[in-house]
Write a protein that holds these residues in place. Sequence first.
Motif, PDB file in Angstrom:
ATOM      1  N   SER A 531      40.283  45.434 -18.666  1.00  0.00           N
ATOM      2  CA  SER A 531      41.357  44.373 -19.156  1.00  0.00           C
ATOM      3  C   SER A 531      41.118  44.064 -20.564  1.00  0.00           C
ATOM      4  O   SER A 531      40.015  43.992 -21.059  1.00  0.00           O
ATOM      5  N   SER A 532      42.228  43.792 -21.100  1.00  0.00           N
ATOM      6  CA  SER A 532      42.351  43.364 -22.533  1.00  0.00           C
ATOM      7  C   SER A 532      42.818  42.115 -22.726  1.00  0.00           C
ATOM      8  O   SER A 532      43.986  41.654 -22.226  1.00  0.00           O
ATOM      9  N   ASP A 533      42.527  41.142 -23.836  1.00  0.00           N
ATOM     10  CA  ASP A 533      43.101  39.813 -23.991  1.00  0.00           C
ATOM     11  C   ASP A 533      42.907  39.084 -22.812  1.00  0.00           C
ATOM     12  O   ASP A 533      43.918  38.208 -22.431  1.00  0.00           O
ATOM     13  N   VAL A 534      41.735  38.627 -22.378  1.00  0.00           N
ATOM     14  CA  VAL A 534      41.593  38.192 -21.034  1.00  0.00           C
ATOM     15  C   VAL A 534      41.215  36.637 -21.341  1.00  0.00           C
ATOM     16  O   VAL A 534      40.449  36.337 -22.111  1.00  0.00           O
ATOM     17  N   THR A 535      42.053  35.810 -20.436  1.00  0.00           N
ATOM     18  CA  THR A 535      41.819  34.588 -20.383  1.00  0.00           C
ATOM     19  C   THR A 535      40.510  34.352 -19.666  1.00  0.00           C
ATOM     20  O   THR A 535      40.576  34.843 -18.547  1.00  0.00           O
ATOM     21  N   SER A 536      39.735  33.588 -20.156  1.00  0.00           N
ATOM     22  CA  SER A 536      38.373  33.169 -19.232  1.00  0.00           C
ATOM     23  C   SER A 536      38.046  31.701 -19.804  1.00  0.00           C
ATOM     24  O   SER A 536      38.089  31.429 -20.759  1.00  0.00           O
ATOM     25  N   THR A 537      37.423  31.058 -18.757  1.00  0.00           N
ATOM     26  CA  THR A 537      36.757  29.716 -18.962  1.00  0.00           C
ATOM     27  C   THR A 537      35.282  29.912 -18.972  1.00  0.00           C
ATOM     28  O   THR A 537      34.596  30.449 -18.110  1.00  0.00           O
ATOM     29  N   PRO A 538      34.772  29.692 -20.336  1.00  0.00           N
ATOM     30  CA  PRO A 538      33.283  30.092 -20.467  1.00  0.00           C
ATOM     31  C   PRO A 538      32.455  29.172 -19.838  1.00  0.00           C
ATOM     32  O   PRO A 538      32.522  28.017 -19.394  1.00  0.00           O
ATOM     33  N   GLY A 539      31.268  29.913 -19.790  1.00  0.00           N
ATOM     34  CA  GLY A 539      29.985  28.936 -19.486  1.00  0.00           C
ATOM     35  C   GLY A 539      29.197  28.584 -20.525  1.00  0.00           C
ATOM     36  O   GLY A 539      29.828  28.571 -21.539  1.00  0.00           O
ATOM     37  N   PHE A 540      27.944  28.234 -20.356  1.00  0.00           N
ATOM     38  CA  PHE A 540      27.168  28.199 -21.708  1.00  0.00           C
ATOM     39  C   PHE A 540      25.770  28.876 -21.478  1.00  0.00           C
ATOM     40  O   PHE A 540      25.075  28.649 -20.666  1.00  0.00           O
ATOM     41  N   GLY A 541      25.536  29.589 -22.896  1.00  0.00           N
ATOM     42  CA  GLY A 541      24.394  30.428 -22.725  1.00  0.00           C
ATOM     43  C   GLY A 541      24.057  30.731 -24.174  1.00  0.00           C
ATOM     44  O   GLY A 541      25.192  30.637 -25.024  1.00  0.00           O
ATOM     45  N   ALA A 542      23.108  31.338 -24.524  1.00  0.00           N
ATOM     46  CA  ALA A 542      22.732  31.981 -25.789  1.00  0.00           C
ATOM     47  C   ALA A 542      23.723  32.838 -26.405  1.00  0.00           C
ATOM     48  O   ALA A 542      24.177  32.778 -27.279  1.00  0.00           O
ATOM     49  N   ALA A 543      24.331  33.758 -25.454  1.00  0.00           N
ATOM     50  CA  ALA A 543      25.264  34.719 -25.738  1.00  0.00           C
ATOM     51  C   ALA A 543      26.553  34.036 -25.930  1.00  0.00           C
ATOM     52  O   ALA A 543      27.208  34.264 -26.869  1.00  0.00           O
ATOM     53  N   PHE A 544      26.832  33.056 -25.269  1.00  0.00           N
ATOM     54  CA  PHE A 544      28.190  32.254 -25.396  1.00  0.00           C
ATOM     55  C   PHE A 544      28.259  31.626 -26.934  1.00  0.00           C
ATOM     56  O   PHE A 544      29.031  31.716 -27.778  1.00  0.00           O
ATOM     57  N   GLU A 545      27.157  30.971 -27.285  1.00  0.00           N
ATOM     58  CA  GLU A 545      26.883  30.255 -28.646  1.00  0.00           C
ATOM     59  C   GLU A 545      27.081  31.352 -29.715  1.00  0.00           C
ATOM     60  O   GLU A 545      27.426  30.963 -30.719  1.00  0.00           O
ATOM     61  N   GLN A 546      26.289  32.415 -29.458  1.00  0.00           N
ATOM     62  CA  GLN A 546      26.168  33.621 -30.295  1.00  0.00           C
ATOM     63  C   GLN A 546      27.658  34.115 -30.521  1.00  0.00           C
ATOM     64  O   GLN A 546      28.087  34.083 -31.911  1.00  0.00           O
ATOM     65  N   ALA A 547      28.347  33.953 -29.489  1.00  0.00           N
ATOM     66  CA  ALA A 547      29.965  34.744 -29.784  1.00  0.00           C
ATOM     67  C   ALA A 547      30.809  33.593 -30.336  1.00  0.00           C
ATOM     68  O   ALA A 547      31.694  33.987 -31.140  1.00  0.00           O
ATOM     69  N   PHE A 548      30.843  32.388 -29.689  1.00  0.00           N
ATOM     70  CA  PHE A 548      31.820  31.326 -30.370  1.00  0.00           C
ATOM     71  C   PHE A 548      31.013  30.119 -30.737  1.00  0.00           C
ATOM     72  O   PHE A 548      30.819  29.121 -29.949  1.00  0.00           O
ATOM     73  N   PRO A 549      30.100  30.181 -31.906  1.00  0.00           N
ATOM     74  CA  PRO A 549      29.383  28.974 -32.708  1.00  0.00           C
ATOM     75  C   PRO A 549      30.306  27.969 -32.654  1.00  0.00           C
ATOM     76  O   PRO A 549      29.738  26.605 -32.581  1.00  0.00           O
ATOM     77  N   ASP A 550      31.710  27.894 -32.927  1.00  0.00           N
ATOM     78  CA  ASP A 550      32.459  26.955 -32.925  1.00  0.00           C
ATOM     79  C   ASP A 550      32.871  26.045 -31.724  1.00  0.00           C
ATOM     80  O   ASP A 550      33.363  24.787 -32.092  1.00  0.00           O
ATOM     81  N   ARG A 551      32.422  26.528 -30.718  1.00  0.00           N
ATOM     82  CA  ARG A 551      32.513  25.992 -29.489  1.00  0.00           C
ATOM     83  C   ARG A 551      31.262  24.909 -28.935  1.00  0.00           C
ATOM     84  O   ARG A 551      31.196  24.315 -27.972  1.00  0.00           O
ATOM     85  N   VAL A 552      30.386  25.108 -29.675  1.00  0.00           N
ATOM     86  CA  VAL A 552      29.042  24.299 -29.598  1.00  0.00           C
ATOM     87  C   VAL A 552      28.839  23.317 -30.801  1.00  0.00           C
ATOM     88  O   VAL A 552      28.766  23.667 -32.064  1.00  0.00           O
ATOM     89  N   GLN A 553      28.390  22.091 -30.329  1.00  0.00           N
ATOM     90  CA  GLN A 553      28.217  21.219 -31.534  1.00  0.00           C
ATOM     91  C   GLN A 553      26.753  20.742 -31.246  1.00  0.00           C
ATOM     92  O   GLN A 553      26.161  20.421 -30.184  1.00  0.00           O
ATOM     93  N   ARG A 554      25.999  20.799 -32.425  1.00  0.00           N
ATOM     94  CA  ARG A 554      24.778  20.307 -32.758  1.00  0.00           C
ATOM     95  C   ARG A 554      24.576  19.399 -33.660  1.00  0.00           C
ATOM     96  O   ARG A 554      25.373  19.352 -34.715  1.00  0.00           O
ATOM     97  N   ASP A 555      23.609  18.305 -33.700  1.00  0.00           N
ATOM     98  CA  ASP A 555      23.516  17.599 -34.987  1.00  0.00           C
ATOM     99  C   ASP A 555      22.648  18.232 -36.089  1.00  0.00           C
ATOM    100  O   ASP A 555      22.260  19.468 -35.665  1.00  0.00           O
ATOM    101  N   GLY A 556      22.084  17.657 -36.891  1.00  0.00           N
ATOM    102  CA  GLY A 556      21.386  17.981 -38.095  1.00  0.00           C
ATOM    103  C   GLY A 556      20.183  18.657 -37.383  1.00  0.00           C
ATOM    104  O   GLY A 556      19.566  19.598 -38.265  1.00  0.00           O
ATOM    105  N   ASP A 557      19.507  18.052 -36.610  1.00  0.00           N
ATOM    106  CA  ASP A 557      18.172  18.391 -36.128  1.00  0.00           C
ATOM    107  C   ASP A 557      18.273  19.432 -35.170  1.00  0.00           C
ATOM    108  O   ASP A 557      17.028  20.096 -34.597  1.00  0.00           O
ATOM    109  N   GLY A 558      19.420  19.972 -34.665  1.00  0.00           N
ATOM    110  CA  GLY A 558      19.603  21.158 -33.771  1.00  0.00           C
ATOM    111  C   GLY A 558      19.931  20.615 -32.241  1.00  0.00           C
ATOM    112  O   GLY A 558      19.884  21.393 -31.597  1.00  0.00           O
TER     113      GLY A 558
END
Length: 933
Positions: A531-558
């Motif tokens: 499949s291409s252009d796949v609609t997906s509801t993401p989970g949370f993991g290190a791979a997700f944050e690496q691929a979509f960093p704008d979807r994860v919010q952290r404070d100045g201390d991380g």
Amino acid sequence: MHFTTHGSILALVAASLAAAAPQPVMAHETAPSQDEEPAGAQDDPQAEPVVDAANTIVVTGTRLRGQLDVDQPPIAEFSEEDIAAFGAGSIADVLEAIAPATESGARGGRGGGRPVFLINGIRVSSFREFSNYPPEAIQKVEVFPEEVAQRFGYSADQRVVNIILKPNFKSVTAEVEYAQPTRGGFSRNEQEATFLRIGEKGRLNFNVEFEDTTLLTEGERGLTIEGREDEAFFRSLIADSMSAEATANYVRAFMDSGASLSLNGTFNHSESLSLSGLVPGTIDPIERRSDTDTASFGSTLSGVLGDWRSTFTADAVVADGQTQIDRRDGTGFDVADSRTWSFVNKATFIGNPLELPAGEVTTTLDLGFDWRRIESSDTRADSDLELTRRRLNGGVNLSVPIAERDGFLGAIGGLSANLTAGIQDLSDFGALTNWSAGLTWSPTDNLSLTATRIVREVAPSLTELGSPRIDEFNVPVFDYARGDTEFVTLITGGNPNLRAETQKDWKVSANYELPFWENTRVNVDYGINRSSDVTSTPGFGAAFEQAFPDRVQRDGDGTLLAIDRRPLTLFETRSRVLSFGINTRGEIGKAPELREARGGPPARTAPGQSSGQSGGQGGGQASGQGGGMMMDPARMEAIRKAFCTVPEGEMPDLSQIPEPFRARLLDADGNPDPEKLAQARSRFCEEQAEQTSERFAAMRTAICADPPNLEGLPEQMLARLKNEAGEIHSEKLAALRARMCSAEGAQASGESSGRSSGGSRRRGGGMFGGNPEDTRARYFLSLNHNITLENEVLLSQGGPLFDQLDGDVLAGGAIPRHTARLEGGIFKQGYGLRLSGNYIGEARLNGSGLPGSSDLFYGDLATFDIRVFADLGQVLKKEEGWLDGFRVSFRIDNVFDARRRVEDETGVVPDAFQPFRIDPTGRYIGVDLRKAF
């Protein structure tokens, strides 16, 4: 003596009546030509004696009205006796029990998970039309592979479940259920009342249901997180919820035209309350309150238009929901409103416009018009969101016979092609296309091989595009980057920037009926999904944050603060799945001898056949299709009067005609067919009809004599009773005598099992029918095992590739390589036991690889549920009073109180994955009381 017939009554009823209206997908009942012997007669010693076109009594098989006649064999079949072993309270419960057979594992979750449903071979507008029907109303259930869905205007994503109802049934049922975990903490109760009546003119059904579940908090499971121990009793694991629903269904048969109309109306109200901790510095809980009202209306109109069988369905749903979310600063609450409308219309036309040497080309034309709208608002948003979608679609499916076993090119077996093409125009996405091509090859009677190529373009749903934003506060989440658990805000809702998905799949299947194990089929599916252009509801993991960093919010201390889990578009996904399934059913022990039939010795059930079944049908008509076909002259005379004493042009009283005969006078929708009735009247009322009845009675007397008198029997009948050496085959003769000499079965055949109109519930062997003398235990088993061979996500052309099986997960949680589901049961003389099992294999989620991060390891998990029940009326032999039709059931879910264990690299279970957070319920016990009036 020699037996022949002229103006044959039985030929009319058992062979020549069904040719009036075309039924291209239904079981064909057309009469054989004058130089053609009835199909299946030569090889079926248990088939029905009828009169062929040469006026000689021969043997031919029968099928249930509403069975499908398609190239692909069923994956599984269940008779009414099998369904008795489920201990179900509704058709919805029956479908849950057979879920391993109906799930499409190799298709990678395509099609939304729910199969295509048919009632008596006819498509319905929605699941609501029949879901609350009592299981006693079912005569048979057939499950077909995904390719059959294309015959009804659907893509090859979903399997097909055909539910065949009894033609004459009435019941009122009331059911109450209470359940709770063995550890306590919360409870669930449900009350339901159902009325159903099925007759020649249609069906009428009413159902009301109420369900309530109480709140369960972290504190009640002993869960705390360091620094927030005081909030444990103000964070919910299970929400406090209730729902109430009322449903009405009406089906009307129009006898003059052969059409039928069904109407469905449903209203549901649901509420829920969940807790998300305390407002900082106060003792005020943070609540989230939801309230939803849903009104639904559906309609189905089916009939015949020229040479085409047509079905029109319409389904309208309006849902109005509101969610109130308390603010974390205690200044009030925010409100998210959502209102959705959907209006779905579909028309299908099925016919056989062309005949090839190997058979007729079955053609399905489908047209559709959908209108959907969503309006959402949020007090935290600057503006409201409104989306509307209009969809026009059309398609064609061709089932083309290439070779026919024992016919054209028969040396290669049966071979057919299935071709589908369609287009849809969406107001917001433009034109989207789909096509598929497949081959089905049956080299032998019990083996079928299928290969299908499927290409589709699919738009995201309006819910995925336009749902309002919902913020859920104080959710414990494991931070893979730092190796600890944080309380974060989870953001859900819609994403208006999603794109249309393109799916390109292969599916290869094998369906094999085991020759050494009766009623047992093995199914193997192999799916390759791209499949291409796949609609997906993401989970949370290190791979997700690496691929979509704008979807994860952290404070100045991380420190992790929030995760945006609204749907997103993945560039490409790849998966390969291998699925195995086995479905079996039957009886334990040797079949008993039937009672001595009038005018003959005890008739025995043929080897390999259940006494509760009739040949070639897989059961479901114990006496109706067995002894019920063999009527004495008095019964035949009563049938003649039903036709011949009514003035021409008026409707005869079909209630006087046994069900196997009456079914042949109806069309595919269960309505009396005017042309078939005219033929019946002509044959029944002619001068030689009485002579035919007398000759048949003489033949029956000769066969049922002890020993049987076979001299003078028609040569064609004798040929069917002989083996290859030219001698009478004892088993074939026994099967024929079992059918012809069982007069008791004939007397019972006029009414279906269950509480039929004007009849006793216990006729035919109990509420689910069957031979009352057959006390053997019945069993069923359905097992499915899926092996995921590949599951990868590509973020961009030439970009990073994430292997989700290896732990780099972007969508959802950890993905196991192995999953399995089991459903089995056994039923004997009113007592029943059902076993359900689920297995999830090991899986892994990778950490970021940075200092302090950790991989997570998910252990495998096997859970088992047990349901034990007793039909007290049958157990205590009470056919009257409150115990008649009264069933008591006890259930234990998760018998061994098993929970999945999740560990980090040091073997420690993170707070966010404590066993009671993953599964706060555990072992769950309940009692269910059900009374059928």
